[in-house]
Design an enzyme around this catalytic site. Structure first.
Site, mmCIF file in Angstrom:
data_model
loop_
_atom_site.group_PDB
_atom_site.id
_atom_site.type_symbol
_atom_site.label_atom_id
_atom_site.label_comp_id
_atom_site.label_asym_id
_atom_site.label_seq_id
_atom_site.Cartn_x
_atom_site.Cartn_y
_atom_site.Cartn_z
ATOM 1 N N ASP B 17 41.086 43.252 42.075
ATOM 2 C CA ASP B 17 40.846 41.934 41.501
ATOM 3 C C ASP B 17 39.395 41.518 41.303
ATOM 4 O O ASP B 17 39.200 40.770 40.274
ATOM 5 C CB ASP B 17 41.636 40.973 42.695
ATOM 6 C CG ASP B 17 41.583 39.686 41.964
ATOM 7 O OD1 ASP B 17 41.585 39.457 40.875
ATOM 8 O OD2 ASP B 17 42.400 38.675 42.884
ATOM 9 N N HIS B 211 41.938 31.382 47.171
ATOM 10 C CA HIS B 211 40.795 31.494 46.478
ATOM 11 C C HIS B 211 39.804 30.382 47.227
ATOM 12 O O HIS B 211 40.296 29.248 47.675
ATOM 13 C CB HIS B 211 41.190 30.981 45.104
ATOM 14 C CG HIS B 211 41.677 32.104 44.247
ATOM 15 N ND1 HIS B 211 41.724 32.305 43.020
ATOM 16 C CD2 HIS B 211 42.280 33.305 44.901
ATOM 17 C CE1 HIS B 211 42.001 33.450 42.438
ATOM 18 N NE2 HIS B 211 42.536 33.862 43.515
ATOM 19 N N CYS B 242 39.212 35.199 38.877
ATOM 20 C CA CYS B 242 39.038 34.364 37.575
ATOM 21 C C CYS B 242 38.193 33.098 37.441
ATOM 22 O O CYS B 242 38.893 32.340 37.228
ATOM 23 C CB CYS B 242 40.400 34.112 37.001
ATOM 24 S SG CYS B 242 41.167 35.557 36.311
ATOM 25 N N ASN B 251 37.972 34.320 44.483
ATOM 26 C CA ASN B 251 38.698 34.912 45.738
ATOM 27 C C ASN B 251 38.040 34.251 46.961
ATOM 28 O O ASN B 251 36.800 34.505 47.109
ATOM 29 C CB ASN B 251 38.729 36.558 45.720
ATOM 30 C CG ASN B 251 39.751 36.753 44.598
ATOM 31 O OD1 ASN B 251 40.849 36.522 44.734
ATOM 32 N ND2 ASN B 251 39.662 37.881 44.005
#
Lengths: 303, 303
Positions: B17, B211, B242, B251
């Site tokens: 990720d 997040h 993102c 994250n």
């Protein structure tokens, strides 16, 4: 199920604790415009300046001007300015500008107190006693520095904190703030100490001053809420809190706290989008890179 | 008093990720050295890569090489590598490299699922069903994206999450991860949804993927702990997730989670100082400015 309060009180400390760490002198009018923007957003309690010696902290050379302007402008309003004072002389100066509430700092760790302000606990408490006696109209908050950890002692024993508060209560202090000066508190520690202090001193208002050094500002805030704390100090943009290293975070950011409280349905009486205007002024005129998360999250559309 | 678990399990997602958001290609040997450093620190569960089409995410062009190297190196050890697979083809590729655990993503919000991977819920579930049937030796984790909020729906109804999990459970899924894809969860929301999912699906392992977009990663983690969650996904340095804006956090950072868990006496079986070595390699070779707090807090002496 969490037990959460309906309402909390945020005490903004950016113009004092935040600005005092900024080397570049901030124009008095910029300071005032940031303070005014925060008050317009709904902040009712704020450390607006510090009456320390300008040789120690040149950024606070305009303390009297800032305090006088603010005290006069918001006289007879809900907004109550606070100034930090290091001693009776500072207390008298603050009082003469119209300030009626001050913060006074003593470290729970005597070693830290000696290193930081060159006083023993007894000396600091005598000084506090003089302020309380000579300026009886002044509301005095006690900031208990190093409540959770100290660079010299490591973990700070509960007893050091409660003993210091006990002495302050004898002098008439009714508001204490447990400060995570070096950013080492964790939620369990916050919950346990805050619960103990609240239980031991049921007639004392207890606030928390948390740092985000290790990312736990909001987790520690949550733990504080669960321990029944409803007073939280925080700084616009996360400014200040003595970050040691470039990129390191210091104080809990006010906008991050407001956002979490509102997300959970807890009232602050502060309008977040108006408050963020103050963050924008800070980014533009004081420090362009902030450690606040909301300073960046807000730059794209909120759901 | 908090009810906290004795032990939690951290699932590292940085190499999947985190890396997938990095435009500059990271050399395969750098990826492997970061993975190996984290495993040496005690990480036992990690998304090591993603079997998406290299045209979609060029960074993952070496998925087979990374997966094969890692699966072979750690065969018969406590470390279990995971790969993300978008479909049966990806699942077969992962299986052929020796991978025996995969993550499969479906958004609780169907609109987000359509926008993100161009599939309806029925299409995604059919695909998941094919993976489970054709690769019966593969353990499949379901990542429930947008579990807390969606850019199209706003708040996501609990029922959307539990209905999707219900369908996945019918297919044999035993591990689900509630993902705060856009970083809008708050502690109350996390506590309520995590409690509901754990109660409704008592035989399902429930993890959280949080997040730090609005600074609540650790507060939400604490809320998850209080709801009985013991599986947390996180990314080295806070990479990925993102972030929409420069400076924004994505994250939850693994080192921040480990530090908070250890501070509260919760075991992770990961050695934080060894783990921080991986963070240092990431700063040096992948991205010099990280959103992790511990990446900076560790650069001065820890008490």
């Amino acid at each position: 199920m969490f037990t959460l309060p309906e309402q909390v009180k945020i005490v903004e400390v950016g113009p004092r604790d935040g600005f005092q760490n900024i080397k570049q002198y901030i124009a008095t009018e910029t300071k005032l415009s940031i303070i005014e923007t925060m008050v317009a957003a709904g902040v009712t309690s704020m450390e607006v300046t510090s009456f320390v010696h300008p040789k120690a902290i040149p950024q606070m050379a305009d303390a009297a001007q800032v305090a006088e302007t603010v005290a006069s402008k918001y006289q007879n309003t809900a907004f109550k300015p606070i100034a930090l004072v290091p001693n009776l002389t500072g207390g008298k100066k603050a009082y003469s500008t119209g300030i009626r509430e001050v913060s006074y700092v003593i470290s729970a760790s005597e070693k830290h107190n000696l290193e930081n302000i060159n006083r023993t606990h007894i000396q600091s408490l005598e000084d506090l006693s003089n302020i309380v006696k000579e300026l009886p109209d002044l509301k005095v908050r006690l900031d208990v520095a190093t409540s959770f950890g100290c660079p010299f002692l490591g973990r700070v024993d509960d007893g050091l904190v409660t003993n210091l508060i006990q002495e302050a209560v004898k002098l008439g202090i009714k508001t204490v703030v447990l400060c995570d000066t070096i950013g080492v508190a964790d939620p369990l520690l916050v919950y346990n100490l805050a619960s103990k202090v609240k239980t031991t001193f049921s007639n004392v208002e207890v606030g928390l001053h948390l740092h985000d050094t290790r990312g736990m500002a909001l987790a520690n805030t949550l733990a504080g809420l669960e321990a029944g704390i409803t007073i939280f100090e925080a700084s616009v943009g996360g400014l200040g809190g003595c970050p040691f290293a470039p990129g390191a975070a210091g104080n809990a950011a006010t906008e991050d706290l407001i956002n979490m409280f509102h997300a959970m349905g807890i009232k602050t009486d502060i309008d977040l989008s108006k408050y963020i205007e103050a963050t924008r002024i800070v980014r533009e005129k004081v420090q362009d890179v902030l450690t606040s998360r909301m300073a960046y999250a807000c730059s794209y559309k909120h759901i």
